[in-house]
Design an enzyme around this catalytic site. Structure first.
Site, mmCIF file in Angstrom:
data_model
loop_
_atom_site.group_PDB
_atom_site.id
_atom_site.type_symbol
_atom_site.label_atom_id
_atom_site.label_comp_id
_atom_site.label_asym_id
_atom_site.label_seq_id
_atom_site.Cartn_x
_atom_site.Cartn_y
_atom_site.Cartn_z
ATOM 1 N N SER A 213 -51.181 61.550 13.629
ATOM 2 C CA SER A 213 -50.694 62.907 13.436
ATOM 3 C C SER A 213 -49.291 62.932 12.844
ATOM 4 O O SER A 213 -48.430 62.122 13.196
ATOM 5 C CB SER A 213 -50.692 63.656 14.774
ATOM 6 N N HIS B 172 -59.589 73.061 13.874
ATOM 7 C CA HIS B 172 -58.330 72.664 14.512
ATOM 8 C C HIS B 172 -58.474 72.616 16.034
ATOM 9 O O HIS B 172 -57.561 72.991 16.779
ATOM 10 C CB HIS B 172 -57.205 73.628 14.111
ATOM 11 N N THR C 258 -54.027 68.773 6.491
ATOM 12 C CA THR C 258 -54.489 69.880 7.320
ATOM 13 C C THR C 258 -54.232 71.177 6.573
ATOM 14 O O THR C 258 -53.088 71.507 6.252
ATOM 15 C CB THR C 258 -53.783 69.881 8.685
ATOM 16 N N LYS D 150 -58.731 68.704 5.610
ATOM 17 C CA LYS D 150 -59.196 69.011 6.962
ATOM 18 C C LYS D 150 -59.022 70.495 7.245
ATOM 19 O O LYS D 150 -57.954 71.064 6.992
ATOM 20 C CB LYS D 150 -58.395 68.186 7.977
ATOM 21 N N TYR E 205 -48.957 67.802 7.435
ATOM 22 C CA TYR E 205 -48.668 69.223 7.237
ATOM 23 C C TYR E 205 -47.690 69.331 6.072
ATOM 24 O O TYR E 205 -46.867 68.431 5.864
ATOM 25 C CB TYR E 205 -48.013 69.841 8.472
#
Length: 364
Positions: free
Chosen positions: A108, A253, A157, A229, A131
């Site tokens: 992440s 999510h 994402t 994603k 992100y």
């Protein structure tokens, strides 16, 4: 032993006991009414298995290939934030467990350990989840660091122009620590006298202008393949193909963004049909059993990603807990394949499951 853990779901109760309420709620909670959170699990239960008998299943082959990398089973580790809130070793323990299980971990952006620390922890294939902030230079910095550190793909994402309303975090006045990947780049401290510190920080930093044309910019910053994603519709799947995505992750999510979106398993098939197997389609959300993995594969997923169960295993028993979670799912999948008459992952087909849509069509 009476307290022996016999399935993945039982790790959740252990995690609840082990964690402070604020952190357990952070991991376990969803957006608003948590309708989608419940549906992610429940919709798997509506799919019926149709086994084939008198098939030679004396040898079961679980391994599969994702973007050219062979993994021991079609079960990967989803990107989840801040593992050190669950266990002192954080993502380093999770990464070692993934390596031991011969699977791919997606680290992440919001990890408690930075990309370099995780890369140095063990030798394994791993991807990096990204992100995009208003400060685009931060994305470039992290992508290039991930590539330099040996990560094999970037997972963008795409469903977070703003943070979903996670009411448990608001009530608990959640405070998150400095994100390790951003040290020296920007502070994650936000002055907020009410609600969730995470929500205030995310809404200050996330780039709500990010759109399809920006994929070309992101591709220009790296030689790594980019998976997108957060896809839930055939329309977005087609757009992902048009901009050159190397893969798609069907995801809501973990039901933490927009409530009342569909359960991921319920839209998987339409995304797979739109993609036409040109790139791998992965799925996350609600996977708790080996039968869930089987159902996702039957509906066209190349692999599934597991999020919360990994965190619960980490909170309960550290690296060994993560390994146990992954091994349990793998063992259950192997048994399901044997009982369903599928000697290999390639043998799992659409004819092995019946969905609500199938039942409706049979009535027409």
């Amino acid at each position: 032993m009476a307290d022996e853990i016999v399935n993945v779901n039982e790790f959740q109760a252990l995690a609840r006991q082990a964690l402070p309420k604020m952190y357990y709620d952070f991991y376990a909670g969803g957006a608003e009414d948590e309708h989608t959170l419940k549906k992610n699990v429940q919709e798997f239960q509506r799919i019926i298995l149709l086994p084939r008998v008198l098939v030679d299943v004396s040898n079961i082959a679980l391994s599969t290939n994702i973007l050219g990398y062979t993994i021991s089973a079609p079960i990967m580790i989803a990107p989840t934030a801040l593992h050190k809130l669950a266990h002192p070793e954080g993502e380093l323990a999770t990464a070692r467990a993934a390596a031991a299980c011969n699977t791919i971990m997606i680290l992440s952006f919001s990890a408690s350990c930075n990309v370099e620390e995780v890369a140095a922890s063990c030798d394994a294939v791993r991807f990096f989840q990204l992100y995009v902030y208003k400060r685009r230079d931060i994305a470039v910095n992290l992508v290039q660091r991930a590539e330099k550190s040996g990560y094999k793909a970037i997972v963008l994402t795409a469903d977070t122009p703003r943070l979903g309303r996670r009411e448990a975090d608001i009530k608990n006045k959640l405070i998150v620590p400095q994100l390790k990947n951003l040290e020296g780049l920007m502070s994650t401290e936000v002055v907020s006298d009410k609600g969730s510190n995470l929500e205030a920080y995310a809404n200050e930093t996330m780039d709500p202008s990010l759109c399809w044309r920006d994929i070309a910019w992101l591709k220009s910053t790296t030689n790594l393949p980019i998976l997108i994603k957060g896809i839930l519709t055939q329309e977005d799947a087609i757009k992902a193909m048009e901009v050159g995505a190397a893969g798609i992750i069907v995801s809501n999510h973990g039901a933490r963004q927009l409530d009342y979106t569909p359960a991921t398993i319920s839209v998987l098939e339409e995304v797979v049909q739109a993609v036409g197997r040109r790139v791998p389609v992965l799925l996350d959300g609600g996977v708790r059993r080996g039968t869930d993995v089987f159902k996702a594969l039957a509906l066209g997923a190349q692999a599934v990603l597991v999020g919360r169960p990994v965190i619960y295993g980490l909170a309960a028993k550290g690296e060994a807990g993560v390994r146990k979670v992954m091994q349990m799912l793998k063992d259950e999948l192997e048994l399901t394949m044997a009982l369903a008459g599928c000697p290999s992952v390639e043998d799992i087909s659409r004819s092995h499951v019946r969905t609500d849509r199938d039942r409706l069509q049979s009535m027409l």
